[in-house]
Each structure stands twice: as C-alpha cells, then as structure tokens.
Scaffold this motif. Structure first.
Motif, PDB file in Angstrom:
ATOM      1  N   ALA A  87       0.829  -1.203   0.000  1.00  0.00           N
ATOM      2  CA  ALA A  87       0.000   0.000   0.000  1.00  0.00           C
ATOM      3  C   ALA A  87       0.867   1.257   0.000  1.00  0.00           C
ATOM      4  O   ALA A  87       0.550   2.247  -0.673  1.00  0.00           O
ATOM      5  CB  ALA A  87      -0.938  -0.010   1.206  1.00  0.00           C
ATOM      6  N   SER A  88       1.961   1.230   0.737  1.00  0.00           N
ATOM      7  CA  SER A  88       2.861   2.382   0.767  1.00  0.00           C
ATOM      8  C   SER A  88       3.587   2.554  -0.562  1.00  0.00           C
ATOM      9  O   SER A  88       3.775   3.680  -1.027  1.00  0.00           O
ATOM     10  CB  SER A  88       3.879   2.215   1.896  1.00  0.00           C
ATOM     11  OG  SER A  88       3.237   2.161   3.154  1.00  0.00           O
ATOM     12  N   ILE A  89       3.980   1.458  -1.175  1.00  0.00           N
ATOM     13  CA  ILE A  89       4.653   1.541  -2.477  1.00  0.00           C
ATOM     14  C   ILE A  89       3.720   2.148  -3.510  1.00  0.00           C
ATOM     15  O   ILE A  89       4.113   3.019  -4.297  1.00  0.00           O
ATOM     16  CB  ILE A  89       5.127   0.151  -2.922  1.00  0.00           C
ATOM     17  CG1 ILE A  89       6.180  -0.388  -1.951  1.00  0.00           C
ATOM     18  CG2 ILE A  89       5.689   0.197  -4.333  1.00  0.00           C
ATOM     19  CD1 ILE A  89       6.549  -1.839  -2.193  1.00  0.00           C
ATOM     20  N   LEU A  90       2.455   1.700  -3.501  1.00  0.00           N
ATOM     21  CA  LEU A  90       1.485   2.241  -4.450  1.00  0.00           C
ATOM     22  C   LEU A  90       1.278   3.731  -4.225  1.00  0.00           C
ATOM     23  O   LEU A  90       1.137   4.507  -5.179  1.00  0.00           O
ATOM     24  CB  LEU A  90       0.166   1.482  -4.334  1.00  0.00           C
ATOM     25  CG  LEU A  90      -0.943   1.899  -5.305  1.00  0.00           C
ATOM     26  CD1 LEU A  90      -0.482   1.739  -6.746  1.00  0.00           C
ATOM     27  CD2 LEU A  90      -2.204   1.087  -5.053  1.00  0.00           C
ATOM     28  N   TRP A  91       1.266   4.175  -2.960  1.00  0.00           N
ATOM     29  CA  TRP A  91       1.099   5.601  -2.647  1.00  0.00           C
ATOM     30  C   TRP A  91       2.291   6.403  -3.177  1.00  0.00           C
ATOM     31  O   TRP A  91       2.114   7.461  -3.789  1.00  0.00           O
ATOM     32  CB  TRP A  91       0.956   5.781  -1.144  1.00  0.00           C
ATOM     33  CG  TRP A  91       0.548   7.160  -0.730  1.00  0.00           C
ATOM     34  CD1 TRP A  91      -0.707   7.634  -0.531  1.00  0.00           C
ATOM     35  CD2 TRP A  91       1.432   8.265  -0.460  1.00  0.00           C
ATOM     36  NE1 TRP A  91      -0.676   8.952  -0.155  1.00  0.00           N
ATOM     37  CE2 TRP A  91       0.617   9.368  -0.108  1.00  0.00           C
ATOM     38  CE3 TRP A  91       2.815   8.432  -0.489  1.00  0.00           C
ATOM     39  CZ2 TRP A  91       1.160  10.606   0.213  1.00  0.00           C
ATOM     40  CZ3 TRP A  91       3.343   9.667  -0.167  1.00  0.00           C
ATOM     41  CH2 TRP A  91       2.528  10.725   0.187  1.00  0.00           C
TER      42      TRP A  91
END
Length: 252
Positions: free
Chosen positions: A105-109
């Motif tokens: 989720a952080s990578i996508l953000w």
C-alpha cells in the motif's frame, strides 16, 4: 559504546576462557548481567560456539589481563580502522514483521503521488525490493486489485523528514536533468493531510445524480388539496343517526 560482533558468542568465549566478572562481560557484550549468568549456568546460548575476540581483533590479551586484575575495570573494544563507518545503515530499511503487509500500500502511494522518486529511493523508504516496486508500478502484482494507496508516514514505515528529503533530492535531480514535474502534474498530487483521510466532498449516488432538483410540476399542491378534502367530514352525515324503532314496530 561500540559492541563486538557476535556479542553472545563472544560472551560464551569470555565465560569459558577468562575469570572476568559477569558485569564486566555483560557491559562489554551489551547483555544483561543475568543473561551472562545464564550462559555460565548453561541455561542461555546452549550449543553456541564461543567466538574468540582476541583472534578476531576485538580484544587484546593485555586488556583482558588488566580487567581480570581489577574487577572495576571496564573492557574497551580494540579500535579497528577498517570498521570505521560500519554502524551506518546500508541497503533497504528493515521492516518489522507486523508492518510488512502494509508495504504494498505504501509503495502504491509513493508511485502514484511521488512519481519522481526512483526505485532505489522507494526501496530505502519502505524497506522493499525493486522487483516488488516494478510489479506494483506496472500493475502486475498478484494482489494489485486489493491494494489501496496509504501514506507510508501514516503507517510508520518512514519518517516525514525522510520522505521530504527523498522528494527534494529527486526533484533536484530531475530539475538538473530538465525533467522536473510540470505544474499540471504537481496539481494532481495530494498533501499528507488529504491522504490521511481529510474531509471529502459529499457526493450523491450515481443512480440519482442530477435528480437533486427534480420535482413534479404542479402536482404537489393539488395532491395536498385532495388529501385535505378527504379529511373533511360532513356534519349531517356524522350526526344523522338512524331513527329509533316506533312502538307499533315493537308490538309486531
């Protein structure tokens, strides 16, 4: 204070080969005194092979002798010029097991809202690998349909200062290369406050979108009047009770 490498194995060797006190060994190896006592009793580090600090250039025999003669003396790690700067973290950040499921989720953000960051910068911020970043960037990740972008700062995967420093460094590099973000691209980015769940504009469901001002023309007033007429009761019909039977009818 700098600690020796393989501290517990070093403590095992010192317990087995010297007459140093438990506090001396504990302080030198960065262990608790009771843990060193457990090593001496065989309850802790069972099966761990001792690591000779003299042969591995961490202590000198003179230093050990000095500590054995003076119980209050504290061992000092031998200075090694080759180890200078080894305490600096290298490679991707270590991520605790409890937070590793939050990394996609952080990578996508980061990929979505900070496209100027390189894969190496993203890897250092959230502690991941470049193949995972590429899979999310190209939307080939096995769970991409269920991943929602979440700020890594909100998840505790990195600090805001670290993220800001990485963004500034990436922007400076792109500006130097002549590929900085355009004003249109910057307007598409959201702030940290917005990504953490700021107030969203209320929107009507798509099924009734455009019907918020729809009314039936001229029928509302007529319907109200008909309902009022139905509620009116005629006084004659209310009090016009049937006549009581006469005496002749009773005799019949």
């Amino acid at each position: 204070m700098a600690l020796p490498i393989m501290a517990k194995a070093t403590a095992v060797w010192l317990v087995d080969n010297t007459t140093l006190t438990f506090p001396q060994i504990a302080e030198f190896c960065g262990l608790h005194e009771l843990e060193v006592q457990g090593i001496a009793d065989g309850d802790v580090a069972a099966g761990v092979k001792g690591f000779d600090p003299i042969a591995n250039n961490q202590l000198t025999q003179e230093e050990i002798d000095k500590a054995q003669d003076d119980r209050k003396y504290r061992l000092k790690l031998k200075y090694n010029a080759a180890a200078e700067g080894e305490e600096v973290r290298r490679g991707p950040r270590y991520t605790p097991l409890s937070k590793r499921q939050d990394r996609p989720a952080s990578i996508l953000w980061l990929v979505k809202f900070h496209p100027e960051l390189s894969d190496g910068q993203v890897s250092k911020l959230v502690g991941t690998t470049k193949p995972t970043i590429n899979a999310i960037r190209e939307r080939t990740h096995w769970n991409i349909q269920n991943i929602q972008p979440i700020d890594p700062v909100a998840l505790g995967l990195c600090k805001q200062s670290e993220l800001d420093a990485a963004v500034q460094k990436a922007n400076a590099k792109r500006l130097k290369e002549g590929t900085a973000l355009t004003d249109e691209e910057r307007r598409k980015l959201v702030s940290t406050e917005q990504s953490l769940g700021g107030e969203l504009e209320t929107a009507l469901p798509t099924a009734i979108s455009g019907l918020e001002t729809f009314t039936l023309s001229g029928n509302d007033q007529n319907d109200d009047e008909e309902e009022d007429d139905n509620l009116l009761v005629d006084a004659d019909s209310l009090f016009n009770l049937p006549d009581a039977p006469s005496a002749d009818e009773d005799d019949d």
